[in-house]
Design a protein around this motif. Structure first.
Motif, short mmCIF file in Angstrom:
data_model
loop_
_atom_site.label_atom_id
_atom_site.label_comp_id
_atom_site.label_asym_id
_atom_site.label_seq_id
_atom_site.Cartn_x
_atom_site.Cartn_y
_atom_site.Cartn_z
N ALA B 125 17.60 -8.28 37.06
CA ALA B 125 18.47 -9.11 36.11
C ALA B 125 18.03 -8.93 34.60
CB ALA B 125 18.30 -10.41 36.42
N LYS B 126 16.74 -8.78 34.21
CA LYS B 126 16.16 -8.50 33.07
C LYS B 126 16.83 -7.29 32.46
CE LYS B 126 12.12 -10.99 32.74
NZ LYS B 126 10.72 -10.93 32.80
N LYS B 129 20.48 -7.28 31.84
CA LYS B 129 20.85 -8.23 30.58
C LYS B 129 20.57 -7.43 29.34
CE LYS B 129 19.34 -11.86 27.64
NZ LYS B 129 18.40 -12.53 27.11
N ASP B 158 23.11 -12.57 22.16
CA ASP B 158 22.86 -13.57 23.39
C ASP B 158 23.58 -14.69 23.66
OD1 ASP B 158 20.65 -11.64 23.77
OD2 ASP B 158 19.09 -12.73 22.96
N TYR B 162 25.10 -15.57 27.38
CA TYR B 162 25.01 -16.79 27.89
C TYR B 162 26.35 -17.42 28.18
CZ TYR B 162 20.21 -16.19 26.63
OH TYR B 162 18.95 -15.39 26.61
#
Lengths: 198, 198
Positions: B125-126, B129, B158, B162
């Motif tokens: 996931a990191k 992203k 970011d 989100y």
DNA sequence: TCTTAATTGACTGACGGTCGGTCAAAGGAG
DNA sequence: CTCCTTTGACCGACCGTCAGTCAATTAAGA
């Protein structure tokens, strides 16, 4: 006639008693047998109060949501300046006493809501969102009127809540520094919407 | 020596073959027996290529992510004006050919990632992203340099991601009009960061 | 022929949810 | 006051399902 118990109250009691256990192992690894033992009731009794295992998480979130809505209203009504209020508002969920644990349960809730297509879940989530959006909108509104921030800021009520939800989810997935992300966002956003006092 | 199979390739084949089924019933209601039958292999073979049932969703998301990263880069490199590019960027996931289905699997992935504490999930996931954040940052950067938008917009890389994640989750929970929410946000945001051409 | 990777599906243990049955309290009839 | 009936709470043995395992089998190369 037989005893009549307060179903709603007992439901809440069972849910709360299993909270600790839930925090430790997560909904997926908890068993109904354990829950019933912890709550001091038989397994069958659980199903008198909950329609399934996931329903228990549902109840716990409802409890938290009640508490938080109240706290958010207090923040909104306080006499701080808007930037501080927004910080308190957005950080509440990360700063409260057992925040990490509450967040974990909240994430379990999201996960369940995302995978089960139960109407009640959807309705409940909707009402939560609406309630919180209204508090936030009122809060911003009053400061728009007093000229602290631009009227455009009202357009960001929903986006801010999506942002928050995104941060919560991302933190659950990748361990980001949630508080810092929120603070950064607030700084950046205020740089845009603040009405410079002159 | 015996046959040496391309593990990575077969893993991908099995994952893809079960995609349709997964879309129809969701990971929770799919059984490994069905997956193996659909893929035309024995049940045990599944566990040669995946460490557990959820791991299959993991692979499917990896496939989608590769595709999307490429498409996002193309959008970033195009010569549209920034507002249109941002629209394309943020709406890609809602506009692509089986978007509703891809989103459903993506939500399954989020749900799994939120409930399982597997290191690989978090790392994956990191990296996703980061990759996407970089594309978005580059895109905005180039338009900051050409003076289309304020330098402050870079602070929102970011937060925008989100926000997007929040919209995807919220849509899964409460059926909001995701595209409209995104478009509204873009309009509001541009009202703040646009450098008025004079 | 021998070695070894690959494959398989019968098997197992665990668990969610059900259901027939027990129990105790609350009337009510005598 | 006492005994019978009703009723809702409570229970846990049981059932079906299913993820994951493993001993046996296959087949390709050396």
């Amino acid at each position: 006639m037989a005893i009549i118990v307060d179903k709603e109250k007992k439901r809440r009691e069972i849910a709360l008693s299993s909270r600790e256990l839930l925090l430790k192992v997560g909904i997926k690894n908890i068993t109904v047998a354990e829950i019933s033992k912890t709550a001091g009731v038989g397994k069958g009794t659980i199903y008198e109060y909950f329609s399934n295992k996931e329903d228990i998480v549902f109840e716990i979130i409802a409890i938290y949501m009640d508490e938080h809505a109240k706290e958010l209203s207090e923040i909104s009504d306080s006499s701080e300046e808007i930037k501080e209020k927004l910080k308190s508002f957005m950080l509440l969920v990360f700063n409260s006493e057992n925040s990490e644990q509450e967040l974990m349960i909240y994430r379990e809730f999201i996960a369940i809501a995302l995978t089960s297509r139960i109407k009640e879940m959807s309705d409940f989530a909707k009402s939560c969102k609406l309630k919180i959006a209204n508090i936030l909108r009122d809060m911003l509104q009053s400061h728009v009127q007093s000229g602290d921030i631009s009227a455009l800021s009202l357009e960001f009520v929903d986006p801010i809540l999506y942002f928050l939800k995104g941060v919560v989810v991302e933190q659950g997935m990748t361990q980001i520094e949630a508080k810092q992300e929120v603070l950064n966002f607030i700084e950046s956003w205020f740089a845009l919407i603040k009405v410079s006092k002159q």
